[in-house]
Design a protein around this motif. Structure first.
Motif, PDB file in Angstrom:
ATOM      1  N   GLY A  86      38.710  42.483  40.220  1.00  0.00           N
ATOM      2  CA  GLY A  86      38.089  42.633  38.908  1.00  0.00           C
ATOM      3  C   GLY A  86      38.725  41.650  37.933  1.00  0.00           C
ATOM      4  N   ALA A  87      37.957  41.236  36.942  1.00  0.00           N
ATOM      5  CA  ALA A  87      38.424  40.177  36.041  1.00  0.00           C
ATOM      6  C   ALA A  87      39.600  40.605  35.177  1.00  0.00           C
ATOM      7  CB  ALA A  87      37.267  39.713  35.159  1.00  0.00           C
ATOM      8  N   LYS A  88      39.749  41.918  34.947  1.00  0.00           N
ATOM      9  CA  LYS A  88      40.831  42.369  34.062  1.00  0.00           C
ATOM     10  C   LYS A  88      42.194  41.956  34.615  1.00  0.00           C
ATOM     11  CE  LYS A  88      42.363  46.606  31.678  1.00  0.00           C
ATOM     12  NZ  LYS A  88      42.335  48.083  31.805  1.00  0.00           N
ATOM     13  N   HIS A  93      35.163  35.415  36.518  1.00  0.00           N
ATOM     14  CA  HIS A  93      33.879  36.077  36.760  1.00  0.00           C
ATOM     15  C   HIS A  93      34.134  37.497  37.252  1.00  0.00           C
ATOM     16  CE1 HIS A  93      30.833  32.694  36.717  1.00  0.00           C
ATOM     17  NE2 HIS A  93      31.978  32.048  36.580  1.00  0.00           N
ATOM     18  N   SER A  94      33.138  38.334  37.056  1.00  0.00           N
ATOM     19  CA  SER A  94      33.282  39.726  37.454  1.00  0.00           C
ATOM     20  C   SER A  94      31.965  40.217  38.026  1.00  0.00           C
ATOM     21  CB  SER A  94      33.641  40.554  36.217  1.00  0.00           C
ATOM     22  OG  SER A  94      33.552  41.922  36.512  1.00  0.00           O
ATOM     23  N   ALA A 104      32.479  36.852  32.254  1.00  0.00           N
ATOM     24  CA  ALA A 104      32.157  38.128  32.917  1.00  0.00           C
ATOM     25  C   ALA A 104      30.718  38.586  32.679  1.00  0.00           C
ATOM     26  CB  ALA A 104      33.134  39.215  32.465  1.00  0.00           C
ATOM     27  N   GLY A 134      35.847  40.740  41.690  1.00  0.00           N
ATOM     28  CA  GLY A 134      35.494  39.648  40.793  1.00  0.00           C
ATOM     29  C   GLY A 134      36.104  38.380  41.358  1.00  0.00           C
ATOM     30  N   ASP A 148      36.311  33.302  29.966  1.00  0.00           N
ATOM     31  CA  ASP A 148      35.865  34.561  30.562  1.00  0.00           C
ATOM     32  C   ASP A 148      34.339  34.607  30.556  1.00  0.00           C
ATOM     33  OD1 ASP A 148      35.398  37.155  31.341  1.00  0.00           O
ATOM     34  OD2 ASP A 148      36.881  38.051  30.005  1.00  0.00           O
ATOM     35  N   ARG A 155      35.351  47.392  42.250  1.00  0.00           N
ATOM     36  CA  ARG A 155      36.449  46.478  41.989  1.00  0.00           C
ATOM     37  C   ARG A 155      36.370  45.163  42.769  1.00  0.00           C
ATOM     38  NH1 ARG A 155      36.678  47.378  37.940  1.00  0.00           N
ATOM     39  NH2 ARG A 155      38.496  46.069  37.713  1.00  0.00           N
ATOM     40  N   THR A 203      32.073  48.421  38.541  1.00  0.00           N
ATOM     41  CA  THR A 203      33.264  48.882  37.807  1.00  0.00           C
ATOM     42  C   THR A 203      34.114  49.840  38.639  1.00  0.00           C
ATOM     43  OG1 THR A 203      31.851  50.506  36.685  1.00  0.00           O
ATOM     44  CG2 THR A 203      32.350  48.492  35.479  1.00  0.00           C
ATOM     45  N   SER A 256      31.575  43.444  37.949  1.00  0.00           N
ATOM     46  CA  SER A 256      31.559  44.777  37.337  1.00  0.00           C
ATOM     47  C   SER A 256      30.256  45.049  36.610  1.00  0.00           C
ATOM     48  CB  SER A 256      32.723  44.922  36.355  1.00  0.00           C
ATOM     49  OG  SER A 256      33.931  45.037  37.048  1.00  0.00           O
TER      50      SER A 256
END
Lengths: 408, 408
Positions: B107-109, B244-245, B216, B258, B214, B256, B253, B247
């Motif tokens: 994931g991008a986070k 990139h994501s 996303a 990205g 970002d 998980r 989401t 999600s």
């Protein structure tokens, strides 16, 4: 002008498993028909338990319907899994933890690498030697390890664990701020007694140090006197963070799930002397830089705590430990000095020539078997190699037959 | 004595979404029967695409048989997914990337939080304001953001994006080492034109700065003139890392997955003037602190690039964008100034009273609808609130009816 974090450049360019791969490839070019058996990298080979497969299918189906679809989960993990961990990994050992003290992750490597973010950049660290490279490398990247001098990092205390001291690290005489311990140990496969572990907890309490305790291989313990968790020792909640993994316990190296215990009683000081709860800080770290583990992986992990799940993962652990037993007896029969393998899936073999890489190459060319050179895990690993018990019975037996033929 | 990383203590104790939850809970205590609709947190609600479900079932089945079981995957992700990304997200836009420039993540986070590890701790950073809090918080934790002065971090340049400047941040007049850009923007839902983005790339090239870009929300772009990737701009490979994501693109989401693009042409300098490839450093970072994304999640991501997968995820994106359209028209009908929502799943509403939290509370108590106070995303967010288009049609329509009733 953007400047690079130069601490990264201090890391050696060579990386243990990449170096091994390079040497294996070179061998393959010379002998393309040779069938190599790897007992090198510590990766599992047996399929997931039926309960895990079933749980994952169910979780996937839930995601296909709006009513049961799950989006973002809690960064700390779902309570269904955290509760199962409390009830199964800790309560039966008399350890009462709070659900907020358990943080689900995507495998122990992430958290053992990230945990150092919580402490001051110039704290000193101590490691048993040889050791899992992530502990030191993650500290190098932020500058905490210092610089390399004579093959050792200047701000790292190395505590040798060799046959000479029966793989029992000496408690440091001076203060070290943070100590990494891993038991059952990767790479040596040796364990720590409650008595020895108590010494470490007392050392940490006395010196206001923190122990990062990696228990990733605890499921392989067979001796009932060996501790599965540092929290079996009184006072450990005040000084220790513990890492667990489902990677080896349940074959989750591709599924990615583990957990970290950060007790609320554990604090570290500010320069001004204030005590700060690390649980709160780790929670903040995870909420900022992590978005929880796959829901499907968490349901998979939950399943291993069911009665059937426990039986099934134990069968696979037993399967691997049969390999370990056979390896130990074969190596001993051949006259090798070997350690570990009784409460851990690793066998630590003392080479006859005292040179890890030389033995590695001789074994590769002589028996077409891959092991891991011990020196890759630290200076005190020189002269040893590691074998893993994670192969299939067939491959392991064949590798041992080849080694027997080669060594005689 | 272990000392705490005191930079963590500089972070405000309150956390936007926790504060929201607290206020919502307080309301629930007072009005337990009220049915609250949340258009606050940016989490998806629609189930996964059938192709994704099918791919995950298949991957789970593979894990149940030894012949197809997968243990550790590459830390960088499987080539089947990296190749699908190259072929579908970049090649059709004329962007030729190497497979080694793609890093699959969970994931991008994680990566937007971790990427700052590659740069020197005292580099200056710039952010558009308001912004996703992870960019600043992850820099606070290592001390790079400095200290808070008048509600702003001393080593962070804030570039206001408000209705007054049409949400177009002014290019800084002095040098900033690292700039975070997010387009389509979270939280404002606004986009950047190629012309404006080109200015940023030129700024970075001229100043030897790095852009953390970002992307996303790129899948929500409907206007063909809006760039989906910063690499559509010539020279961007020399100065930008892109996130990139899946999600929001595919409702991942809870799954998980990205990816991050780190071009090999991108370098940063040492103090001594040597140029260092960040691709190599990021690879080393990931190999040390990350062990790859769940195999099942990677197969899930691969499936969205099949012809059926593309159709199915587009249907869900269209579904959400119908919400956005209805929200925009309703808010406008009611006389609100609203932005975003055309190429992004977020609507940015200018409150009539100029106070984000006051509007939030009025809306909660008056219409039982939850939004996100814009000031939680940075000082320039004051006076705005964010609505997300990720609800179901039914809930979104009902929320809008309530808002209409309340506002008239």
């Amino acid at each position: 002008m953007a400047l690079v974090n130069e601490h990264f450049l201090k890391l050696p360019n060579n990386y243990l498993f990449a170096d091994i791969a390079k040497k294996v490839n070179a061998f393959k070019v010379m002998q393309p028909k040779a069938e190599i058996i790897s007992l090198g990298i510590g990766d599992v080979t047996q399929p997931l338990a039926p309960v895990v497969i079933e749980a994952m299918h169910k979780a996937v189906d839930e995601m296909s319907v709006q009513a049961s679809f799950r989006g973002y989960g809690p960064e700390q993990g779902y309570d269904f899994l955290r509760q199962a961990i409390l009830d199964n990994d800790f309560l039966p050992r008399g350890i009462h933890l709070d659900i907020d003290e358990i943080f689900i992750n995507d495998g122990a490597k992430s958290d053992t690498g990230n945990i150092q973010e919580l402490i001051r950049w110039d704290n000193s660290i101590g490691v048993t030697d040889p050791i899992y490279p992530v502990y030191i490398d993650s500290n190098v990247m932020i500058g905490r390890a210092g610089v390399v001098e004579d093959g050792k990092w200047s701000n790292v205390l190395y505590m040798p664990c060799t046959a000479e001291n029966n793989f029992t690290p000496q408690i440091p005489e001076h203060r070290v701020d943070v100590v990494y311990l891993c038991y059952p140990n990767n790479p040596t496969g040796t364990v720590i007694s409650k008595q020895e572990l108590r010494k470490w907890v007392n050392y940490a309490l006395k010196n206001d140090s923190i122990i990062f305790y990696d228990a990733a291989y605890q499921a392989f313990i067979t001796d009932p006197s060996v501790p599965h968790s540092i929290y079996e020792i009184r006072g450990a909640r005040k000084c220790a963070i513990e890492f667990h993994s489902f990677s080896k316990t349940a074959g989750f190296t591709g599924v990615r799930c583990g957990y970290t215990v950060v007790p609320k009683e554990l604090t570290a000081a500010t320069i001004g002397g204030e005590r700060i709860e690390l649980n709160r800080l780790w929670n903040r770290r995870q909420c900022t830089k992590f978005n929880g583990t796959s829901y499907i992986s968490q349901r998979a992990a939950e399943a291993i705590y069911t009665p059937d799940g426990k039986k099934q993962i134990q069968q696979t652990i037993d399967y691997y430990m049969q390999n370990a037993k056979l390896m130990l007896s074969t190596f001993r029969k051949l006259g090798f000095e070997v350690y570990g393998g009784e409460n851990a899936p690793y066998i630590w073999l003392k080479t006859t020539n005292g040179n890890s890489w030389k033995f590695f190459e001789e074994l590769l060319y002589g028996a077409n078997v891959v092991c891991t050179p011990g020196v890759g895990f630290g200076p005190s690993g020189e002269g040893y190699v590691r074998f893993t018990a994670f192969g299939s019975h067939e491959k392991t037996q064949e590798a041992l037959q080849r080694i027997e033929k080669w060594s005689v």
